[in-house]
Design an enzyme around this catalytic site. Structure first.
Site, PDB file in Angstrom:
ATOM      1  N   HIS A  72      24.700  12.093  -9.614  1.00  0.00           N
ATOM      2  CA  HIS A  72      24.867  12.215 -11.062  1.00  0.00           C
ATOM      3  C   HIS A  72      26.225  12.815 -11.409  1.00  0.00           C
ATOM      4  O   HIS A  72      26.877  12.405 -12.389  1.00  0.00           O
ATOM      5  CB  HIS A  72      23.721  13.088 -11.595  1.00  0.00           C
ATOM      6  CG  HIS A  72      23.773  13.342 -13.057  1.00  0.00           C
ATOM      7  ND1 HIS A  72      24.022  14.592 -13.581  1.00  0.00           N
ATOM      8  CD2 HIS A  72      23.593  12.513 -14.123  1.00  0.00           C
ATOM      9  CE1 HIS A  72      23.994  14.530 -14.905  1.00  0.00           C
ATOM     10  NE2 HIS A  72      23.745  13.287 -15.262  1.00  0.00           N
ATOM     11  N   GLU A 110      23.863  20.456 -19.637  1.00  0.00           N
ATOM     12  CA  GLU A 110      22.857  19.386 -19.726  1.00  0.00           C
ATOM     13  C   GLU A 110      21.532  19.864 -19.123  1.00  0.00           C
ATOM     14  O   GLU A 110      20.457  19.634 -19.685  1.00  0.00           O
ATOM     15  CB  GLU A 110      23.358  18.143 -18.994  1.00  0.00           C
ATOM     16  CG  GLU A 110      22.424  16.947 -19.057  1.00  0.00           C
ATOM     17  CD  GLU A 110      22.953  15.757 -18.281  1.00  0.00           C
ATOM     18  OE1 GLU A 110      22.226  14.746 -18.196  1.00  0.00           O
ATOM     19  OE2 GLU A 110      24.081  15.819 -17.750  1.00  0.00           O
ATOM     20  N   GLU A 160      28.756  10.124 -11.154  1.00  0.00           N
ATOM     21  CA  GLU A 160      28.622   9.221 -12.316  1.00  0.00           C
ATOM     22  C   GLU A 160      29.447   9.757 -13.489  1.00  0.00           C
ATOM     23  O   GLU A 160      30.152   9.004 -14.170  1.00  0.00           O
ATOM     24  CB  GLU A 160      27.149   9.106 -12.710  1.00  0.00           C
ATOM     25  CG  GLU A 160      26.916   8.256 -13.961  1.00  0.00           C
ATOM     26  CD  GLU A 160      25.751   8.745 -14.798  1.00  0.00           C
ATOM     27  OE1 GLU A 160      25.929   8.854 -16.028  1.00  0.00           O
ATOM     28  OE2 GLU A 160      24.677   9.031 -14.231  1.00  0.00           O
ATOM     29  N   HIS A 161      29.365  11.058 -13.731  1.00  0.00           N
ATOM     30  CA  HIS A 161      30.153  11.670 -14.799  1.00  0.00           C
ATOM     31  C   HIS A 161      31.647  11.565 -14.513  1.00  0.00           C
ATOM     32  O   HIS A 161      32.445  11.219 -15.389  1.00  0.00           O
ATOM     33  CB  HIS A 161      29.773  13.149 -14.942  1.00  0.00           C
ATOM     34  CG  HIS A 161      28.580  13.404 -15.800  1.00  0.00           C
ATOM     35  ND1 HIS A 161      28.600  14.204 -16.910  1.00  0.00           N
ATOM     36  CD2 HIS A 161      27.304  12.951 -15.703  1.00  0.00           C
ATOM     37  CE1 HIS A 161      27.408  14.254 -17.471  1.00  0.00           C
ATOM     38  NE2 HIS A 161      26.593  13.495 -16.740  1.00  0.00           N
TER      39      HIS A 161
END
Length: 423
Positions: free
Chosen positions: A63, A143, A66-67
């Site tokens: 993840h 987040e 991905e960012h």
């Protein structure tokens, strides 16, 4: 009525689809479906790199990457990546799951070339600077904290970790502690190990020029080199039983009840999906009617299946009150027992079949749906399953199969519960 709808849906879906499969110079698979009747196109890079591939000390790294791929290349800043897409009225997005990470664009057909150029650039030339790594680490930590304030999100995440022993149960975003231990060296190593040609599938659907797309991709991501090192991955997973209580100040009690599910390729996966649909898949489902409509004990109650390469989980969720949660659990358990002992009715079976055929139809009416279906099928099976096979699997489900699968998955040795709230 049900049978006529089923037949009509099958007839529409069986219209011939033409999918082109090509290989880029480095072996990456390219799947394309040209649809001249629309003026848009979707194209995505799908990578076999997800939560379950993360080794100890890497939790959340899929993840994280991905960012970071959106944070700048040697040719574009993060702002320029988003502006070039927005200037054309397009959309670029990404997501990370247990088994894959996907990056995709949706553009008008005449601007698709710009979107492809940006995806190529992100995969070939991302800089992963220390400055961006620190910024995104903080963004993802926020987040995580945001989701920690949403009890329904927390209970699903904690439930997966309790119900499954295995890499499949790790949190997509990782933890604050694990993120703090991920530096640039770890990021580059994981990127080189997982973002290699044999792990990547590109899918495109819409009003496209196939030869032009092939050439542009071949000159871009088709030049990606394999820089991987050997990784030892253990995909074994075990379905646990038992009960986990999470005491937290909340306005509702959130609960998940789990049992054995099916893998992505299990021969019983369609039957398990039918059972989930009948149990809690929609407003006419048994649990929705019994718990919400008849008794008013919950606003939200539903069931779903989680399917992985190695196995799966079947889950029922409900959000209810402190006073009523025990009754809700009892009602869910009664319904599981009823399904195990008596199966479902012919009417319920036909309704579920019609809904599945409708979902397939809806998915085939957009370029994004077609792109996602092609890539998802290829990642699981190594080829794109034809619609006729999908339809036949749905049509062939019968009441005896449902009862057989219900007996298997609702075995008490697989039942677990996660309950979160002020209890």
């Amino acid at each position: 009525m049900f049978r006529n709808l089923l037949y009509e849906g099958s007839r529409i879906l069986r219209r011939k689809m033409s999918i082109t499969t090509k290989r880029l110079d480095n072996g990456i698979t390219l799947l394309m479906e040209d649809i001249k009747s629309i003026n848009t196109a979707s194209l995505g890079f799908f990578v076999r790199a997800g939560v379950k591939n993360e080794l100890p000390g890497e939790e959340g790294i899929s993840h994280f990457i991905e960012h970071l791929l959106f944070k700048g290349t040697t040719n574009r800043s993060a702002k320029e990546i988003s502006e070039e897409i927005d200037d054309q009225g397009g959309m670029i997005n990404a997501y990370t799951s247990v088994e894959k990470t996907a990056y995709y664009i949706q553009m008008t057909s005449n601007t698709l070339e710009i979107g492809i150029d940006i995806l190529n650039d992100m995969f070939l030339n991302s800089t992963f600077t220390d400055e961006n790594i620190e910024k995104e680490r903080n963004v993802i930590i926020e987040e995580i904290r945001m989701y920690e304030d949403i009890p329904e999100e927390v209970v699903h995440e904690e439930n997966l970790g309790f119900a499954i022993t295995g890499a499949q149960s790790q949190k997509v975003a990782g933890t604050i502690e694990s993120l703090k231990g991920i530096d640039r060296e770890k990021i580059l190593k994981y990127f080189y190990d997982m973002y290699k040609p044999e792990n990547i599938v590109v899918a495109a659907a819409g009003n496209i020029e196939e030869e032009k797309i092939f050439k542009q991709l071949n000159e871009g991501i088709g030049q990606l080199k394999d820089r991987s090192t050997k990784r030892v991955y253990n995909g074994d997973m075990v379905i646990n039983s038992g009960e986990k209580i999470i005491v937290q100040e909340t306005n509702q009690v959130h609960l998940c009840i789990n049992t054995l599910g099916t893998s992505s390729t299990d021969k019983d996966r369609v039957e398990a999906s039918v059972i989930s649909n009948v149990l809690g898949g929609n407003m006419s489902s048994r649990l929705f009617q019994k718990i919400r409509e008849e008794r008013g004990l919950a606003y939200s109650v539903y069931s779903y299946t989680s399917n992985f390469d190695e196995g799966g989980l079947f889950t029922v969720y409900a959000g209810t009150t402190h006073e009523d949660y025990k009754e809700v659990i009892s009602l869910i358990e009664e319904e599981l027992k009823e399904l195990k002992e008596n199966g479902i009715t012919e009417k319920e079976l036909q309704r579920a079949k019609n809904q599945f055929l409708s979902m397939v139809t809806f998915g085939l009416e957009s370029s994004k749906g077609k792109m996602t279906r092609m890539a998802g099928s290829y990642l699981v099976y190594g080829y794109v399953r034809d619609i006729e096979t999908v339809i036949k699997e749905i049509e062939d489900v019968n009441l005896n199969d449902i009862k057989r699968v219900a007996k298997k998955i609702f075995d008490e040795k697989y039942i677990s519960k996660t309950i979160l709230g002020n209890i």
